[in-house]
Design an enzyme around this catalytic site. Structure first.
Site, PDB file in Angstrom:
ATOM      1  N   GLY A 148       1.106  -0.676  -0.073  1.00 23.68           N
ATOM      2  CA  GLY A 148       0.345   0.095   0.109  1.00 23.68           C
ATOM      3  C   GLY A 148       1.038   1.196   0.082  1.00 23.68           C
ATOM      4  NE  ARG A 149      -3.379   6.671   0.602  1.00 22.80           N
ATOM      5  CZ  ARG A 149      -5.004   5.540   0.170  1.00 22.80           C
ATOM      6  NH1 ARG A 149      -4.768   4.645   1.062  1.00 22.80           N
ATOM      7  NH2 ARG A 149      -5.252   6.014  -0.918  1.00 22.80           N
ATOM      8  CB  THR A 230       4.582  -0.084  11.741  1.00 23.62           C
ATOM      9  OG1 THR A 230       4.681  -0.465   9.955  1.00 23.62           O
ATOM     10  CG2 THR A 230       6.693  -0.648  11.934  1.00 23.62           C
ATOM     11  CB  SER A 231       0.278  -3.035   9.282  1.00 30.62           C
ATOM     12  OG  SER A 231      -0.213  -3.576   9.402  1.00 30.62           O
ATOM     13  NE  ARG A 232      -5.121  -1.844  13.311  1.00 29.50           N
ATOM     14  CZ  ARG A 232      -4.169  -0.231  13.580  1.00 29.50           C
ATOM     15  NH1 ARG A 232      -3.093  -0.655  13.456  1.00 29.50           N
ATOM     16  NH2 ARG A 232      -5.219   0.701  12.578  1.00 29.50           N
ATOM     17  CD  GLU A 261      -0.958  -1.906  20.341  1.00 31.00           C
ATOM     18  OE1 GLU A 261      -1.945  -1.022  20.185  1.00 31.00           O
ATOM     19  OE2 GLU A 261      -0.311  -2.648  19.315  1.00 31.00           O
ATOM     20  CG  HIS A 280      -0.301   1.326  18.217  1.00 30.61           C
ATOM     21  ND1 HIS A 280      -1.395   0.269  18.087  1.00 30.61           N
ATOM     22  CD2 HIS A 280       0.127   2.138  16.978  1.00 30.61           C
ATOM     23  CE1 HIS A 280      -1.845   0.919  17.051  1.00 30.61           C
ATOM     24  NE2 HIS A 280      -0.833   1.486  16.000  1.00 30.61           N
ATOM     25  CB  ALA A 282       4.674   3.417  13.325  1.00 29.75           C
TER      26      ALA A 282
END
Length: 334
Positions: A148-149, A230-232, A261, A280, A282
């Site tokens: 993705g981006r 750094t996503s989930r 978390e 969390h 990022a």
């Protein structure tokens, strides 16, 4: 005057924009769900950086819009919001560069054992440089799961800045999609894992991506590889990851997100010397926070003014949305 609850702290520009638009801003007294619940009753909008379960959505009968501070909306009960006719807006591009930079930071910090070296220096352990192996990323292969981006920006930085070879596995990517220079597509997660020295996860959390890195898939990775997420947190089976890090199957991991978390102090991950952990953050550069808060506020203002927002998770809700004009007048505003 419509009311917006800001559930967790955001950049001040968000509240400033909302206030200038004539919206009453209420900051929740704390970031936890109980604190958010205490101020939800009269909310017409809520801006959230964490969870928003169905019961909190139901606690605001006049809720007309939910703004998600960021890209991932898996912690919001989007289905319940959609059922009630409440649009959920999000910010798909406000913090992507910050997240990509952080992923690169975790790659470098893990390879060069930056956090461990810092701790050794602070306690006067100067022999650290003779005892701990470090890796150079130049010439290594970076495997990106999900182009993705964020993944695109990371691939560009790693390729141009570090001279890394880039492999990509992204099931949703069209077959004719143009990839950047030096980027090669592979057909399966297995192929990506087998060929990559560093694996960076950039996929959303869904039923089909839950624990995409598990004992079986980790066993397919190159010995001594690095994992960056750094996503989930739910993309990784942390029990399997801990085992692979303990037994030396993997060189290390750089993690900004976790299955639970906040990460508990007794988490096995917290006790591993070959892991770099961040809470969390990022997407939390000042520039990204400013952009994200601004985009959230702008979309809230648009919805409350009857204007279609730029980014809705479920666009189909718009034509049957709950609107301020259709709500009964509250006694406190009568």
């Amino acid at each position: 005057m419509p009311t917006c609850v800001i559930a967790q702290p955001i950049h001040p520009v968000g509240a400033q924009l909302l206030g200038a638009a004539g919206i009453d801003v209420i900051q929740a007294p704390g970031p936890d769900l109980a604190s958010v619940r205490s101020v939800m009753a009269n909310a017409n909008a809520v801006l959230v950086r964490d969870s928003l379960p169905a019961d909190l959505i139901d606690a605001a009968p006049g809720l007309c819009v939910i703004a998600n501070h960021g890209t991932g909306t898996d912690k919001i009960d989007v289905a319940r919001a959609t059922e009630l006719g409440v649009p959920v807006v999000y910010t798909p591009d406000a913090n992507v560069r910050a997240v990509a930079e952080h992923a690169l930071t975790l790659m470098l910090a893990t390879a060069h054992q930056a956090a461990q070296a810092d701790a050794a220096t602070r306690r006067g352990h100067w022999r650290f440089k003779y005892e701990q192996p470090m890796l150079s990323l130049h010439g290594k292969t970076l495997g990106i799961a999900g182009l993705g981006r964020t993944g695109r920006i990371l691939s560009e930085m790693a390729s141009r800045g570090l001279g890394m070879r880039i492999l990509v596995w992204s099931p949703s990517l069209p077959a004719d999609e143009t990839l950047g220079e030096g980027v090669t597509r592979v057909d399966s997660l297995e192929a990506l894992l087998q060929a990559s020295d560093v694996v960076a996860l950039h996929r959303p959390l869904r039923a089909d991506t839950q624990h995409m890195l598990n004992a079986a898939t980790i066993s397919q990775m190159k010995p001594g590889a690095i994992v960056v997420n750094t996503s989930r947190g739910g993309l990784i089976d942390e029990v399997a990851l801990v085992e692979a890090l303990r037994n030396g199957r993997l060189f290390g991991a750089g993690l900004d997100v976790f299955e639970q978390e906040p990460l508990t102090a007794d988490s096995p991950l917290a006790g591993l010397p070959n892991v770099v952990l961040t809470p969390h953050v990022a997407g939390s550069s000042q520039e990204a926070l400013h952009a994200t808060a601004s985009q959230c506020a702008e979309q809230i203002i648009a919805v409350l003014n009857g204007q279609r927002p730029a980014h809705m998770v479920r666009p189909e809700v718009w034509d049957r949305r709950r609107q301020l004009s259709s709500l009964p007048v509250r006694e406190d505003h009568a």
